[in-house]
Enzyme design. Structure first.
Site, PDB file in Angstrom:
ATOM      1  N   ARG A 147       0.859  -1.177   0.000  1.00 28.88           N
ATOM      2  CA  ARG A 147       0.000   0.000   0.000  1.00 28.88           C
ATOM      3  C   ARG A 147       0.897   1.228   0.000  1.00 28.88           C
ATOM      4  O   ARG A 147       1.879   1.277   0.745  1.00 28.88           O
ATOM      5  CB  ARG A 147      -0.880  -0.015   1.253  1.00 28.88           C
ATOM      6  CG  ARG A 147      -2.047   0.932   1.179  1.00 28.88           C
ATOM      7  CD  ARG A 147      -2.751   1.050   2.516  1.00 28.88           C
ATOM      8  NE  ARG A 147      -2.081   2.015   3.363  1.00 28.88           N
ATOM      9  CZ  ARG A 147      -2.635   2.589   4.425  1.00 28.88           C
ATOM     10  NH1 ARG A 147      -3.856   2.270   4.780  1.00 28.88           N
ATOM     11  NH2 ARG A 147      -1.977   3.469   5.143  1.00 28.88           N
ATOM     12  N   TYR A 159      -2.994  11.979   7.260  1.00 29.49           N
ATOM     13  CA  TYR A 159      -3.247  10.793   8.075  1.00 29.49           C
ATOM     14  C   TYR A 159      -2.658   9.541   7.414  1.00 29.49           C
ATOM     15  O   TYR A 159      -2.763   9.346   6.207  1.00 29.49           O
ATOM     16  CB  TYR A 159      -4.752  10.594   8.263  1.00 29.49           C
ATOM     17  CG  TYR A 159      -5.093   9.381   9.095  1.00 29.49           C
ATOM     18  CD1 TYR A 159      -4.714   9.321  10.428  1.00 29.49           C
ATOM     19  CD2 TYR A 159      -5.750   8.288   8.546  1.00 29.49           C
ATOM     20  CE1 TYR A 159      -5.009   8.212  11.206  1.00 29.49           C
ATOM     21  CE2 TYR A 159      -6.054   7.179   9.313  1.00 29.49           C
ATOM     22  CZ  TYR A 159      -5.677   7.147  10.644  1.00 29.49           C
ATOM     23  OH  TYR A 159      -5.948   6.044  11.404  1.00 29.49           O
ATOM     24  N   ASP A 212      -5.239   3.847   0.104  1.00 23.20           N
ATOM     25  CA  ASP A 212      -6.357   4.089   1.024  1.00 23.20           C
ATOM     26  C   ASP A 212      -6.743   5.563   0.972  1.00 23.20           C
ATOM     27  O   ASP A 212      -5.918   6.437   1.265  1.00 23.20           O
ATOM     28  CB  ASP A 212      -5.906   3.706   2.449  1.00 23.20           C
ATOM     29  CG  ASP A 212      -7.058   3.659   3.443  1.00 23.20           C
ATOM     30  OD1 ASP A 212      -8.142   4.166   3.117  1.00 23.20           O
ATOM     31  OD2 ASP A 212      -6.853   3.112   4.545  1.00 23.20           O
ATOM     32  N   HIS A 214      -9.244   6.752   2.834  1.00 16.08           N
ATOM     33  CA  HIS A 214      -9.727   7.097   4.168  1.00 16.08           C
ATOM     34  C   HIS A 214     -11.031   7.873   4.170  1.00 16.08           C
ATOM     35  O   HIS A 214     -11.213   8.809   4.961  1.00 16.08           O
ATOM     36  CB  HIS A 214      -8.654   7.897   4.923  1.00 16.08           C
ATOM     37  CG  HIS A 214      -7.500   7.053   5.358  1.00 16.08           C
ATOM     38  ND1 HIS A 214      -6.196   7.272   4.956  1.00 16.08           N
ATOM     39  CD2 HIS A 214      -7.454   5.961   6.133  1.00 16.08           C
ATOM     40  CE1 HIS A 214      -5.416   6.350   5.486  1.00 16.08           C
ATOM     41  NE2 HIS A 214      -6.143   5.540   6.202  1.00 16.08           N
ATOM     42  N   GLU A 238      -9.114   1.898  -1.498  1.00 12.34           N
ATOM     43  CA  GLU A 238      -9.865   1.561  -0.287  1.00 12.34           C
ATOM     44  C   GLU A 238     -10.600   2.787   0.243  1.00 12.34           C
ATOM     45  O   GLU A 238     -10.055   3.891   0.215  1.00 12.34           O
ATOM     46  CB  GLU A 238      -8.828   1.073   0.734  1.00 12.34           C
ATOM     47  CG  GLU A 238      -9.347   0.853   2.108  1.00 12.34           C
ATOM     48  CD  GLU A 238      -8.202   0.558   3.071  1.00 12.34           C
ATOM     49  OE1 GLU A 238      -7.112   0.116   2.633  1.00 12.34           O
ATOM     50  OE2 GLU A 238      -8.386   0.796   4.270  1.00 12.34           O
ATOM     51  N   GLU A 264     -13.784  -1.467   6.645  1.00 12.36           N
ATOM     52  CA  GLU A 264     -13.088  -1.617   7.935  1.00 12.36           C
ATOM     53  C   GLU A 264     -13.900  -1.027   9.089  1.00 12.36           C
ATOM     54  O   GLU A 264     -13.677  -1.394  10.243  1.00 12.36           O
ATOM     55  CB  GLU A 264     -11.671  -1.033   7.881  1.00 12.36           C
ATOM     56  CG  GLU A 264     -11.612   0.456   7.698  1.00 12.36           C
ATOM     57  CD  GLU A 264     -10.187   0.989   7.632  1.00 12.36           C
ATOM     58  OE1 GLU A 264      -9.368   0.402   6.913  1.00 12.36           O
ATOM     59  OE2 GLU A 264      -9.900   1.984   8.316  1.00 12.36           O
ATOM     60  N   ARG A 285     -13.677  -5.513   3.686  1.00 13.94           N
ATOM     61  CA  ARG A 285     -12.575  -5.330   4.641  1.00 13.94           C
ATOM     62  C   ARG A 285     -12.981  -5.477   6.104  1.00 13.94           C
ATOM     63  O   ARG A 285     -12.249  -5.079   7.015  1.00 13.94           O
ATOM     64  CB  ARG A 285     -11.957  -3.933   4.431  1.00 13.94           C
ATOM     65  CG  ARG A 285     -10.981  -3.976   3.292  1.00 13.94           C
ATOM     66  CD  ARG A 285     -10.293  -2.686   3.036  1.00 13.94           C
ATOM     67  NE  ARG A 285      -9.649  -2.052   4.174  1.00 13.94           N
ATOM     68  CZ  ARG A 285      -8.546  -2.508   4.762  1.00 13.94           C
ATOM     69  NH1 ARG A 285      -7.976  -3.627   4.361  1.00 13.94           N
ATOM     70  NH2 ARG A 285      -8.013  -1.841   5.779  1.00 13.94           N
ATOM     71  N   HIS A 314      -9.087  -5.793   7.352  1.00  7.74           N
ATOM     72  CA  HIS A 314      -8.375  -4.738   8.061  1.00  7.74           C
ATOM     73  C   HIS A 314      -7.360  -5.381   9.013  1.00  7.74           C
ATOM     74  O   HIS A 314      -7.704  -6.315   9.741  1.00  7.74           O
ATOM     75  CB  HIS A 314      -9.421  -3.950   8.864  1.00  7.74           C
ATOM     76  CG  HIS A 314      -8.943  -2.674   9.442  1.00  7.74           C
ATOM     77  ND1 HIS A 314      -9.598  -2.065  10.492  1.00  7.74           N
ATOM     78  CD2 HIS A 314      -7.899  -1.878   9.138  1.00  7.74           C
ATOM     79  CE1 HIS A 314      -8.982  -0.938  10.796  1.00  7.74           C
ATOM     80  NE2 HIS A 314      -7.948  -0.797   9.988  1.00  7.74           N
ATOM     81  N   ASP A 318      -4.114  -1.185  15.560  1.00  7.77           N
ATOM     82  CA  ASP A 318      -5.034  -0.945  16.674  1.00  7.77           C
ATOM     83  C   ASP A 318      -5.936  -2.153  16.913  1.00  7.77           C
ATOM     84  O   ASP A 318      -6.781  -2.120  17.814  1.00  7.77           O
ATOM     85  CB  ASP A 318      -5.852   0.335  16.464  1.00  7.77           C
ATOM     86  CG  ASP A 318      -6.521   0.389  15.121  1.00  7.77           C
ATOM     87  OD1 ASP A 318      -5.835   0.694  14.132  1.00  7.77           O
ATOM     88  OD2 ASP A 318      -7.720   0.115  15.048  1.00  7.77           O
ATOM     89  N   GLU A 341      -4.331  -7.279   5.265  1.00  5.13           N
ATOM     90  CA  GLU A 341      -3.468  -6.155   5.644  1.00  5.13           C
ATOM     91  C   GLU A 341      -2.544  -6.575   6.779  1.00  5.13           C
ATOM     92  O   GLU A 341      -2.956  -7.277   7.707  1.00  5.13           O
ATOM     93  CB  GLU A 341      -4.334  -4.976   6.104  1.00  5.13           C
ATOM     94  CG  GLU A 341      -3.529  -3.749   6.500  1.00  5.13           C
ATOM     95  CD  GLU A 341      -4.415  -2.568   6.919  1.00  5.13           C
ATOM     96  OE1 GLU A 341      -5.626  -2.774   7.148  1.00  5.13           O
ATOM     97  OE2 GLU A 341      -3.880  -1.448   7.010  1.00  5.13           O
ATOM     98  N   TRP A 404     -14.140  11.279   7.910  1.00  5.17           N
ATOM     99  CA  TRP A 404     -13.137  10.289   8.240  1.00  5.17           C
ATOM    100  C   TRP A 404     -13.030   9.372   7.069  1.00  5.17           C
ATOM    101  O   TRP A 404     -13.935   8.773   6.629  1.00  5.17           O
ATOM    102  CB  TRP A 404     -13.567   9.500   9.464  1.00  5.17           C
ATOM    103  CG  TRP A 404     -12.553   9.700  10.506  1.00  5.17           C
ATOM    104  CD1 TRP A 404     -12.752  10.237  11.733  1.00  5.17           C
ATOM    105  CD2 TRP A 404     -11.179   9.369  10.415  1.00  5.17           C
ATOM    106  NE1 TRP A 404     -11.575  10.281  12.401  1.00  5.17           N
ATOM    107  CE2 TRP A 404     -10.592   9.754  11.612  1.00  5.17           C
ATOM    108  CE3 TRP A 404     -10.358   8.811   9.411  1.00  5.17           C
ATOM    109  CZ2 TRP A 404      -9.232   9.599  11.866  1.00  5.17           C
ATOM    110  CZ3 TRP A 404      -9.027   8.658   9.660  1.00  5.17           C
ATOM    111  CH2 TRP A 404      -8.472   9.045  10.880  1.00  5.17           C
TER     112      TRP A 404
HETATM  113  O1  KDG Z   1      -8.532   2.763  13.940  1.00  8.61           O
HETATM  114  C1  KDG Z   1      -8.417   3.272  12.671  1.00  8.61           C
HETATM  115  C2  KDG Z   1      -7.259   2.661  11.902  1.00  8.61           C
HETATM  116  O2  KDG Z   1      -7.187   1.277  12.101  1.00  8.61           O
HETATM  117  C3  KDG Z   1      -7.428   2.908  10.433  1.00  8.61           C
HETATM  118  O3  KDG Z   1      -7.511   4.264  10.163  1.00  8.61           O
HETATM  119  C4  KDG Z   1      -6.315   2.284   9.645  1.00  8.61           C
HETATM  120  O4  KDG Z   1      -7.366   2.873   7.596  1.00  8.61           O
HETATM  121  C5  KDG Z   1      -6.658   2.108   8.223  1.00  8.61           C
HETATM  122  C6  KDG Z   1      -6.114   0.950   7.528  1.00  8.61           C
HETATM  123  O5  KDG Z   1      -6.473   0.769   6.370  1.00  8.61           O
HETATM  124  O6  KDG Z   1      -5.360   0.192   8.140  1.00  8.61           O
HETATM  125 MG    MG Z   2      -8.113   1.925   5.828  1.00  5.06          MG
END
Ligand code: KDG
Ligand code: MG
Length: 404
Positions: A147, A159, A212, A214, A238, A264, A285, A314, A318, A341, A404
């Site tokens: 990615r 981000y 991504d 986002h 994504e 995700e 995802r 995903h 986290d 991922e 987001w």
């Molecule tokens: O908690 C949010 C993250 O896991 C996320 O923003 C990460 O977009 C993400 C990704 O594709 O791993």
């Molecule tokens: Mg993502």
């Protein structure tokens, strides 16, 4: 056999994780991930106060009935907190069942469909040169899929790009209140195709490239991005646009052949039903920890298979290694597997959660270990107390809150 007790463990070896442990009257146990980034204690309270009391005395082998009891039996269905709690119970019960059977969970699901699960890593850079260089490092490590994200000229911070480090770009959620980051779609749409042109020019077309967005784009902007990236043959874009309104993906589809991945932030099959049935996406995802555990994600994957939609779970840091272990068990089995991922956890996190999965030449592999093949070292976990932290929020230059 009965569930005699269950409890949650919160630990912060660099970032916060919530783990559920379910123990039987015979002393066997299973573990499940219950982590919801930035809202961890809400899930802990949901489990401690509302779910665990209902688990005591139940037969832990009846995974399906427990799932239905917690989902269908509750008046308040779905939502990220509820579904993360149900996911944790479900994961822990599959782990337990595997241990009781002396088999890995992928064997219980139906056995291996593949030797390993192809993963994608995160190549990031504060600028294009750094990101292009990072891609080379992933290629050298054996990744088949990468990615690519980069800083955007004119924006002080983007981000998922972080410091361009190998850690994957997502810094642990921020201490204090949510930090605010700038966003400008026009700049993003102008610079992103150039990033992929440079990557393809340097490394050719032998590797899968992913990106991504986002959820930052409107549908027509996502369509523009897709068209502009077509020459670089991406594996997927994504989260091109927020998917609460599932029909918005129709518009993107009308304009571009770039494969689309989303999900995700989805919690249940209802979030992806129309996207799958109308074949508006190519990869789903959903994470085992956020979409109802193995029991429910299996339902999503089976439904997706009817429409040739494949999985692409995903796997950011986290979600704890417990979720990663569940995902890899699932990936080894699921017939319509696409990709997984992979963001490596820190050494501290890996020490708290000893596990049997590992990276080998572009794939995640795991040995024939009973259950999910992951555990929690509770003594070590206790050395890392919870530390409240938030994901950032995005604003346009005039101050408007952005997606987001
Ligand atoms: O908690 C949010 C993250 O896991 C996320 O923003 C990460 O977009 C993400 C990704 O594709 O791993
Ligand atoms: Mg993502």
């Amino acid at each position: 056999m009965q569930i005699s007790h269950a409890y949650t463990i919160v630990t912060c070896p660099g970032r916060n994780f919530v783990t559920l442990k379910i123990v039987t009257d015979e002393g066997a146990y299973g573990v499940g991930d219950a982590t919801l980034n930035g809202r961890e204690l809400a899930v802990k309270a949901y489990l401690d106060e509302h779910v665990i009391p209902c688990l005591i005395g139940r037969d832990p082998r009846n995974i399906e009935d427990t799932w239905q009891y917690l989902y269908r039996g509750a008046y308040w269905r779905r939502g990220p907190v509820t579904m993360a709690a149900i996911s944790a119970v479900d994961m822990a019960l599959w782990d337990l069942k595997g241990k009781l059977a002396g088999m890995p969970v992928y064997q219980l699901l139906g056995g291996r469909s593949r030797r390993g699960a192809m993963v994608y890593g995160h190549a990031n850079g504060r600028d294009h040169a750094e990101a292009v260089e990072a891609v080379g490092r992933y290629i050298d490590q054996g990744f088949k899929a990468i990615r690519v994200q980069a800083g955007i000229p004119g924006l002080s911070k983007v981000y998922g790009v972080g410091s361009g480090s190998e850690a994957g770009g997502y810094e642990p959620a921020q201490k204090g209140l949510p930090p605010e980051e700038p966003w400008d779609t026009a700049l993003y749409l102008r610079h992103t195709p150039e990033l992929f042109r440079k990557v393809r020019e340097k490394y050719g077309f032998d590797h899968h490239l992913l990106h991504d967005a986002h959820h930052r784009l409107t549908p027509i902007e996502a369509a523009q991005l897709g068209k502009s990236l077509e020459p670089y043959r991406l594996f997927w874009i994504e989260d091109a646009t927020p998917a609460e309104n599932q029909e918005s993906f129709r518009l993107i589809r009308q304009h571009t052949t770039v494969p689309l991945a989303v999900g995700e932030v989805f919690n249940s099959i209802w979030d992806c039903k129309d996207l799958i049935r109308e074949q508006l996406i190519d990869y789903i995802r959903t994470a085992i920890v956020h979409a109802g555990g193995i029991t429910h994600v299996r339902r999503i994957a089976d439904y997706a298979s009817m429409y040739q939609v494949r999985t692409g779970f995903h796997g950011a840091t986290d979600m704890s290694p417990v979720c990663m272990a569940a995902a890899i068990n699932f990936d080894l089995w699921v017939p319509n597997f696409g990709i997984q991922e992979l963001m490596p956890h820190t050494q501290e996190t890996d020490a708290v959660f000893p596990h049997s999965y590992r990276f080998e030449d572009g794939y995640m592999v795991m040995d024939e270990v009973p259950g999910l093949g992951v555990d929690i070292d509770e003594k070590l976990a206790a050395q890392y107390p919870y530390d409240r932290a938030y994901l950032p929020v995005a604003r346009l230059s005039d101050g408007t809150m952005w997606n987001w």
